[in-house]
Design an enzyme around this catalytic site. Sequence first.
Site, PDB file in Angstrom:
ATOM      1  N   SER A  29      -5.929   3.823   4.545  1.00 61.07           N
ATOM      2  CA  SER A  29      -5.383   2.988   3.464  1.00 61.07           C
ATOM      3  C   SER A  29      -6.503   2.285   2.708  1.00 61.07           C
ATOM      4  O   SER A  29      -6.393   1.114   2.330  1.00 61.07           O
ATOM      5  CB  SER A  29      -4.381   1.950   4.007  1.00 61.07           C
ATOM      6  OG  SER A  29      -3.603   1.431   2.954  1.00 61.07           O
ATOM      7  N   SER A  55       0.793  -1.239   0.000  1.00 61.21           N
ATOM      8  CA  SER A  55       0.000   0.000   0.000  1.00 61.21           C
ATOM      9  C   SER A  55       0.820   1.282   0.000  1.00 61.21           C
ATOM     10  O   SER A  55       0.261   2.372  -0.108  1.00 61.21           O
ATOM     11  CB  SER A  55      -0.952   0.017   1.200  1.00 61.21           C
ATOM     12  OG  SER A  55      -2.114  -0.726   0.915  1.00 61.21           O
ATOM     13  N   LYS A  68       0.154   3.793  -2.698  1.00 55.76           N
ATOM     14  CA  LYS A  68      -0.796   4.913  -2.603  1.00 55.76           C
ATOM     15  C   LYS A  68      -0.103   6.272  -2.537  1.00 55.76           C
ATOM     16  O   LYS A  68      -0.726   7.301  -2.798  1.00 55.76           O
ATOM     17  CB  LYS A  68      -1.705   4.728  -1.392  1.00 55.76           C
ATOM     18  CG  LYS A  68      -2.650   3.526  -1.499  1.00 55.76           C
ATOM     19  CD  LYS A  68      -3.548   3.426  -0.276  1.00 55.76           C
ATOM     20  CE  LYS A  68      -4.563   2.305  -0.402  1.00 55.76           C
ATOM     21  NZ  LYS A  68      -3.987   0.953  -0.195  1.00 55.76           N
TER      22      LYS A  68
END
Length: 435
Positions: free
Chosen positions: A128, A64, A67
């Site tokens: 997230s 993640s 991102k």
Amino acid sequence: MKRVRLHQKLSITIISFMALSSFGSVVHGESKAKINADAAILVNADTGKIVDKYNEDELLGIASMTKMMTEYLVLEAIDKGKIKWSDTYTVSDKVYQLANAPGLSNVPLRADEKYSIKELYEAMVIKSGNGAAIALSEVVAGSEGEFVKQMNAKAKDLGMERFQFVNSSGLSNYDMLGMHPEGTDVNDENMVSAEDMATLAYYLIKDYPEVLKTSGANYKYFRKGTDEEYLMKNTNAMLKDRAHFYEGADGLKTGTTPFAGSTFTGTAERDGVRYISVILDAKDQYGQPSSAERFIQTGALLDYGFTQVQTAQFSLDDAVKKKTLPVKDGKEFEVEMAVDKPLKVRIPKDEISNVNVRFNVDKGKLNKNGELQAPIEKGEKIGELVLVNKKKDEYILDELEKETKVDVYADSSVEKANWFVRSARNIGEFFGKLF
């Protein structure tokens, strides 16, 4: 250390093969902070100078932390006026399914519901939210497949060299229920080296410092006061009142997948000094991926930066014995030199002996006898105080490398002597040389 903003045009297949083979797994020695991870790096967020590193150029999974690139492109679109925070997005079928899929990090999104760009952005940065990230990719580029192209293009623009972005969220493509972006393979993974993650973080903070206000939020309600109210807890456990609280920490992004392990790009600021740290696949004492260890080891990296790296300060006295220069044809025979401020540099304590300073006079201002020529104005630049380091520093991008220096200027004005005085001096000099 990257040499220039040039990049190998390798296919996704070749890059993936390199990452999974021993060819891409070169060990570069132990970090100063004794990190137990697949790769790590510590960088001065102001200068881009590398302070500590380990396997920093190895292509690895980032989960993640992907991102962060999505954040950059969203903030860039806002900055350029392409979208506004108040704009709304209607949830697509793909986003609905992935935002409500069991086992994936998410803020649940309703089918056909409208959400503001700001709401989706905060859900992505703080919680997230994978569905929120995909929704934002559709807002910015029309489809996630097109957004992935923008992600890879932006990485090249920023000078990143070892990267592979295959979706906007950081999920493994095989976890996307068959809806992975067009142009990517179901087995593809988001992969970036530690050094390139630090480069992305460097530009994210530099170009859009407002990101830290959101990434540093410990908790925030999503759609507070509605029947969709949801308390978002930041995935960063180094924030205040959290298990691994670290003073000054305010970002940036965690990541966890079976492929990437436990990863974290962190940042903290103390006394005006900010560091960026990257940990890829942190391990515990048994060599197993550890969510806690990514924060513990980030703390160790940051501690090294804040405690073992100090600000060395140099003045003109460190470079010259006499702070004056002779002046030709002036009412005074010399002028005092000065600097506005001392020359400062952040350097590890055990490397202080390697650094010193030198005075470089502007030779264009000197005559053949090494004298300045009157008249001279107070504040006129006459040279530079330059740092000399026996050990070459490394930077995340070579274009960030520059001499550490401050201007040296005349501390007073020296008017030109009148014709009579100059003539008398010249006659005196002539007879002095004669006899």
